[in-house]
Design a protein around this motif. Sequence first.
Motif, PDB file in Angstrom:
ATOM      1  N   ALA A  66       1.043  -1.261  -0.136  1.00  0.00           N
ATOM      2  CA  ALA A  66      -0.011  -0.105  -0.007  1.00  0.00           C
ATOM      3  C   ALA A  66       0.683   1.306   0.068  1.00  0.00           C
ATOM      4  CB  ALA A  66      -0.891   0.265   1.417  1.00  0.00           C
ATOM      5  N   ALA A  67       1.796   1.382   0.855  1.00  0.00           N
ATOM      6  CA  ALA A  67       2.774   2.388   0.738  1.00  0.00           C
ATOM      7  C   ALA A  67       3.315   2.627  -0.642  1.00  0.00           C
ATOM      8  CB  ALA A  67       4.027   2.167   1.965  1.00  0.00           C
ATOM      9  N   GLU A  68       3.766   1.494  -1.219  1.00  0.00           N
ATOM     10  CA  GLU A  68       4.593   1.485  -2.621  1.00  0.00           C
ATOM     11  C   GLU A  68       3.364   2.143  -3.513  1.00  0.00           C
ATOM     12  OE1 GLU A  68       7.078   1.595  -5.764  1.00  0.00           O
ATOM     13  OE2 GLU A  68       7.476   1.196  -3.658  1.00  0.00           O
ATOM     14  N   LEU A  69       2.009   1.689  -3.654  1.00  0.00           N
ATOM     15  CA  LEU A  69       0.884   2.100  -4.329  1.00  0.00           C
ATOM     16  C   LEU A  69       0.933   3.439  -4.238  1.00  0.00           C
ATOM     17  CD1 LEU A  69      -0.911   0.969  -6.409  1.00  0.00           C
ATOM     18  CD2 LEU A  69      -2.379   0.555  -4.354  1.00  0.00           C
ATOM     19  N   PHE A  70       0.362   3.743  -3.179  1.00  0.00           N
ATOM     20  CA  PHE A  70      -0.107   5.281  -2.838  1.00  0.00           C
ATOM     21  C   PHE A  70       0.984   6.249  -3.011  1.00  0.00           C
ATOM     22  CE2 PHE A  70      -3.871   2.777  -1.724  1.00  0.00           C
ATOM     23  CZ  PHE A  70      -4.655   3.717  -2.450  1.00  0.00           C
ATOM     24  N   ARG A  71       2.119   5.954  -2.815  1.00  0.00           N
ATOM     25  CA  ARG A  71       3.298   6.854  -2.755  1.00  0.00           C
ATOM     26  C   ARG A  71       3.454   7.291  -4.454  1.00  0.00           C
ATOM     27  NH1 ARG A  71       7.704   4.103  -1.677  1.00  0.00           N
ATOM     28  NH2 ARG A  71       8.228   3.593  -3.882  1.00  0.00           N
ATOM     29  N   GLU A  72       3.601   6.115  -5.302  1.00  0.00           N
ATOM     30  CA  GLU A  72       3.653   6.209  -6.639  1.00  0.00           C
ATOM     31  C   GLU A  72       2.297   7.144  -7.424  1.00  0.00           C
ATOM     32  OE1 GLU A  72       6.425   6.058  -8.430  1.00  0.00           O
ATOM     33  OE2 GLU A  72       7.243   5.474  -6.516  1.00  0.00           O
ATOM     34  N   ALA A  73       1.139   6.729  -6.538  1.00  0.00           N
ATOM     35  CA  ALA A  73       0.204   7.469  -7.107  1.00  0.00           C
ATOM     36  C   ALA A  73      -0.021   8.906  -6.847  1.00  0.00           C
ATOM     37  CB  ALA A  73      -1.414   6.685  -6.312  1.00  0.00           C
ATOM     38  N   VAL A  74       0.438   9.392  -5.538  1.00  0.00           N
ATOM     39  CA  VAL A  74       0.485  10.714  -5.301  1.00  0.00           C
ATOM     40  C   VAL A  74       1.485  11.267  -6.118  1.00  0.00           C
ATOM     41  CG1 VAL A  74       1.496  12.220  -3.592  1.00  0.00           C
ATOM     42  CG2 VAL A  74      -0.172  10.494  -2.688  1.00  0.00           C
TER      43      VAL A  74
END
Length: 150
Positions: A101-109
Amino acid sequence: MGLSPSKRVDAALRRAPAFAAACDDAFDRCLADAQGAFRGVRLYQLADAAARLHASLRASVPLVRRWVPSPPPRARVDAALRAAGLEGEAELSRAQLGEFAAELFREAVLAGAAGIVGVGVAARAAPAVVGRVVAVYAAGAAAALYLSLG
């Protein structure tokens, strides 16, 4: 020198109590959906888990609310799984779901903050115009991103 925007976003997400709570809720929901048949989140459940995480984080984490207007698409989910080094796992533990989740939302932001490039290309603007717009927007986006992390 300060931290890169990527590291700052990552740190802001991981520090947010709402992020940990959303990850725990998504994990528990995935287990309930599978009726307890598994000890972790199966890979086929990740797209639904990402959508649940987005709904929860959008309501409680300003970075997600501002820069991630819709749930991450399946391609981004798959890319985050690979980037987190978890693509070989049969199922994700609670901690691994948090890493994903951290990887996913860091990249999405970060992608949301840099979205102006796609708009310029889609509008078929001249490269010089897109370059100027990107420079101005990037400066503003970087400032807004740093201020929202503040």
